[in-house]
Scaffold this active site. Structure first.
Site, PDB file in Angstrom:
ATOM      1  N   TYR A  60       0.690  -1.216  -0.066  1.00 30.96           N
ATOM      2  CA  TYR A  60       0.019   0.031   0.054  1.00 30.96           C
ATOM      3  C   TYR A  60       0.725   1.169  -0.142  1.00 30.96           C
ATOM      4  O   TYR A  60       0.636   2.154  -0.580  1.00 30.96           O
ATOM      5  CB  TYR A  60      -0.886  -0.315   1.198  1.00 30.96           C
ATOM      6  CG  TYR A  60      -1.748   1.191   1.512  1.00 30.96           C
ATOM      7  CD1 TYR A  60      -2.747   1.667   0.866  1.00 30.96           C
ATOM      8  CD2 TYR A  60      -1.289   2.192   2.444  1.00 30.96           C
ATOM      9  CE1 TYR A  60      -3.608   2.927   1.023  1.00 30.96           C
ATOM     10  CE2 TYR A  60      -2.022   3.186   2.742  1.00 30.96           C
ATOM     11  CZ  TYR A  60      -3.119   3.416   2.089  1.00 30.96           C
ATOM     12  OH  TYR A  60      -3.799   4.700   2.432  1.00 30.96           O
TER      13      TYR A  60
HETATM   14  N1  LIG Z   1      -7.752   4.361   6.043  1.00 35.69           N
HETATM   15  C1  LIG Z   1      -6.927   5.109   6.468  1.00 35.69           C
HETATM   16  O1  LIG Z   1      -6.640   5.170   7.599  1.00 35.69           O
HETATM   17  C2  LIG Z   1      -6.190   6.046   5.566  1.00 35.69           C
HETATM   18  C3  LIG Z   1      -5.251   7.094   5.674  1.00 35.69           C
HETATM   19  C4  LIG Z   1      -4.678   7.693   4.660  1.00 35.69           C
HETATM   20  C5  LIG Z   1      -5.141   7.835   3.547  1.00 35.69           C
HETATM   21  N2  LIG Z   1      -6.066   6.938   3.113  1.00 35.69           N
HETATM   22  C6  LIG Z   1      -6.702   7.221   1.652  1.00 35.69           C
HETATM   23  O2  LIG Z   1      -7.677   8.022   1.694  1.00 35.69           O
HETATM   24  C7  LIG Z   1      -8.495   7.769   0.479  1.00 35.69           C
HETATM   25  C8  LIG Z   1      -9.832   7.694   0.657  1.00 35.69           C
HETATM   26  O3  LIG Z   1     -10.202   6.954   1.680  1.00 35.69           O
HETATM   27  P1  LIG Z   1     -11.819   6.451   2.113  1.00 35.69           P
HETATM   28  O4  LIG Z   1     -12.008   5.904   3.290  1.00 35.69           O
HETATM   29  O5  LIG Z   1     -12.788   7.493   1.624  1.00 35.69           O
HETATM   30  O6  LIG Z   1     -11.839   5.338   0.982  1.00 35.69           O
HETATM   31  P2  LIG Z   1     -13.154   4.394   0.459  1.00 35.69           P
HETATM   32  O7  LIG Z   1     -14.206   4.640   1.233  1.00 35.69           O
HETATM   33  O8  LIG Z   1     -12.677   2.991   0.356  1.00 35.69           O
HETATM   34  O9  LIG Z   1     -13.519   4.900  -0.882  1.00 35.69           O
HETATM   35  C9  LIG Z   1     -12.628   4.634  -2.095  1.00 35.69           C
HETATM   36  C10 LIG Z   1     -13.448   4.864  -3.378  1.00 35.69           C
HETATM   37  O10 LIG Z   1     -12.718   4.437  -4.557  1.00 35.69           O
HETATM   38  C11 LIG Z   1     -13.326   3.669  -5.435  1.00 35.69           C
HETATM   39  N3  LIG Z   1     -12.670   2.805  -6.289  1.00 35.69           N
HETATM   40  C12 LIG Z   1     -12.225   1.585  -5.997  1.00 35.69           C
HETATM   41  N4  LIG Z   1     -11.483   1.075  -7.134  1.00 35.69           N
HETATM   42  C13 LIG Z   1     -12.155   1.875  -8.145  1.00 35.69           C
HETATM   43  C14 LIG Z   1     -11.994   1.897  -9.712  1.00 35.69           C
HETATM   44  N5  LIG Z   1     -11.505   0.538 -10.106  1.00 35.69           N
HETATM   45  N6  LIG Z   1     -12.451   2.665 -10.330  1.00 35.69           N
HETATM   46  C15 LIG Z   1     -13.137   3.759  -9.813  1.00 35.69           C
HETATM   47  N7  LIG Z   1     -13.148   3.935  -8.532  1.00 35.69           N
HETATM   48  C16 LIG Z   1     -12.773   2.833  -7.741  1.00 35.69           C
HETATM   49  C17 LIG Z   1     -14.277   3.003  -4.738  1.00 35.69           C
HETATM   50  O11 LIG Z   1     -15.644   2.499  -5.403  1.00 35.69           O
HETATM   51  P3  LIG Z   1     -16.643   1.817  -5.042  1.00 35.69           P
HETATM   52  O12 LIG Z   1     -17.684   2.822  -3.975  1.00 35.69           O
HETATM   53  O13 LIG Z   1     -17.536   1.440  -6.307  1.00 35.69           O
HETATM   54  O14 LIG Z   1     -16.405   0.683  -4.130  1.00 35.69           O
HETATM   55  C18 LIG Z   1     -14.644   3.928  -3.576  1.00 35.69           C
HETATM   56  O15 LIG Z   1     -15.614   4.801  -3.899  1.00 35.69           O
HETATM   57  C19 LIG Z   1      -7.596   6.482   0.002  1.00 35.69           C
HETATM   58  O16 LIG Z   1      -6.942   6.543  -1.105  1.00 35.69           O
HETATM   59  C20 LIG Z   1      -7.047   5.668   1.066  1.00 35.69           C
HETATM   60  O17 LIG Z   1      -5.979   4.996   0.756  1.00 35.69           O
HETATM   61  C21 LIG Z   1      -6.715   5.993   4.064  1.00 35.69           C
END
Ligand SMILES: NC(=O)c1ccc[n+]([C@@H]2O[C@H](COP(=O)([O-])OP(=O)(O)OC[C@H]3O[C@@H](n4cnc5c(N)ncnc54)[C@H](OP(=O)(O)O)[C@@H]3O)[C@@H](O)[C@H]2O)c1
Length: 214
Positions: free
Chosen positions: A129
């Site tokens: 990741y």
């Molecule tokens: N979790 C943590 O603590 C953390 C910390 C720092 C940064 N981040 C980053 O923050 C960002 C946003 O986080 P979040 O929690 O809002 O993520 P999330 O809720 O998992 O949303 C990710 C989105 O990406 C879309 N996606 C996945 N595959 C795709 C594809 N092939 N084509 C188009 N769209 C696609 C998903 O679509 P669907 O709705 O259709 O599934 C979903 O809507 C991510 O990049 C994550 O890595 C996370």
């Protein structure tokens, strides 16, 4: 600005679309993966485009016609393996950058992750990741785009406070998704964030002031 939100159906993405819709200066276009998701946004009066990050650069370029800025808030999520991490968080992000360059879109905001810029601090269990985030960030800094890379700490679903710490090198911390979404939208209005990358965690400074000082 007309803003394409990639990952619009995600937890941060949905909040970014909502804030853009309420703002005076911006209009969102939600990029989603299915017609069903598109219908939900359209019922709220939000323009949508159905496209997949595993598709071609040309498809992404078409999704960006008439767009002034791209927000990349997508991610493969913790429930998938390293293959999807590579395909979405790295290749999907880089293809989006290529599409933005081809489409002549200047502004590009990328959601990365805290410590993505420090290989020695990567968590062993999710190393792929961090690899994906690291090289996507590097590709963006080497692009011609007016980028902003936001590296949030651990994401929480607690209500936002509107107060953050934004700096180049923070050790750790967490932040609500709501405050990340607010920071993304505020960055569109703050030119000091152009061609800058910074960490973001909960803090004591208003988002506008934190970005002004970045
Ligand atoms: N979790 C943590 O603590 C953390 C910390 C720092 C940064 N981040 C980053 O923050 C960002 C946003 O986080 P979040 O929690 O809002 O993520 P999330 O809720 O998992 O949303 C990710 C989105 O990406 C879309 N996606 C996945 N595959 C795709 C594809 N092939 N084509 C188009 N769209 C696609 C998903 O679509 P669907 O709705 O259709 O599934 C979903 O809507 C991510 O990049 C994550 O890595 C996370």
């Amino acid at each position: 600005m007309n803003v394409l939100v990639i990952g619009a159906n995600g937890q941060i993405g949905r909040q970014v679309v909502g804030l853009l819709k309420e703002s005076k200066n911006h209009t969102p276009r939600a990029m989603v993966r299915s017609e069903e998701q598109a219908g939900r946004f359209e019922r709220d009066g939000v323009e949508t485009i159905v496209a997949d990050l595993e598709g071609s650069v040309e498809q992404l370029t078409r999704a960006m016609v008439g767009i002034d800025a791209v927000v990349f808030a997508a991610g493969s999520g913790g429930h998938t393996g390293p293959d999807k991490t590579l395909l979405i968080d790295l290749d999907g992000a880089v293809k989006s950058m290529e599409a933005a360059e081809k489409g002549g879109i200047g502004r590009f905001i990328l959601i990365s992750a805290l410590q993505a810029n420090h290989r020695e601090n990567w968590n062993e269990t999710i190393r792929p990741y961090y690899v994906a985030k690291h090289y996507a960030d590097r590709a963006l800094t080497e692009s011609s785009l007016d980028y902003t890379i936001i590296r949030p700490g651990g994401l929480m679903n607690t209500p936002g406070t509107g107060r953050v710490t934004a700096a180049e090198n923070l050790e750790g911390g967490s932040i609500s998704r709501e405050d990340v979404a607010r920071t993304i939208v505020a960055a569109l209005d703050e030119d000091k964030t152009i061609r800058r990358a910074f960490d973001l965690v909960a803090g004591d400074t208003s988002i506008a002031e934190a970005l002004e000082k970045i």
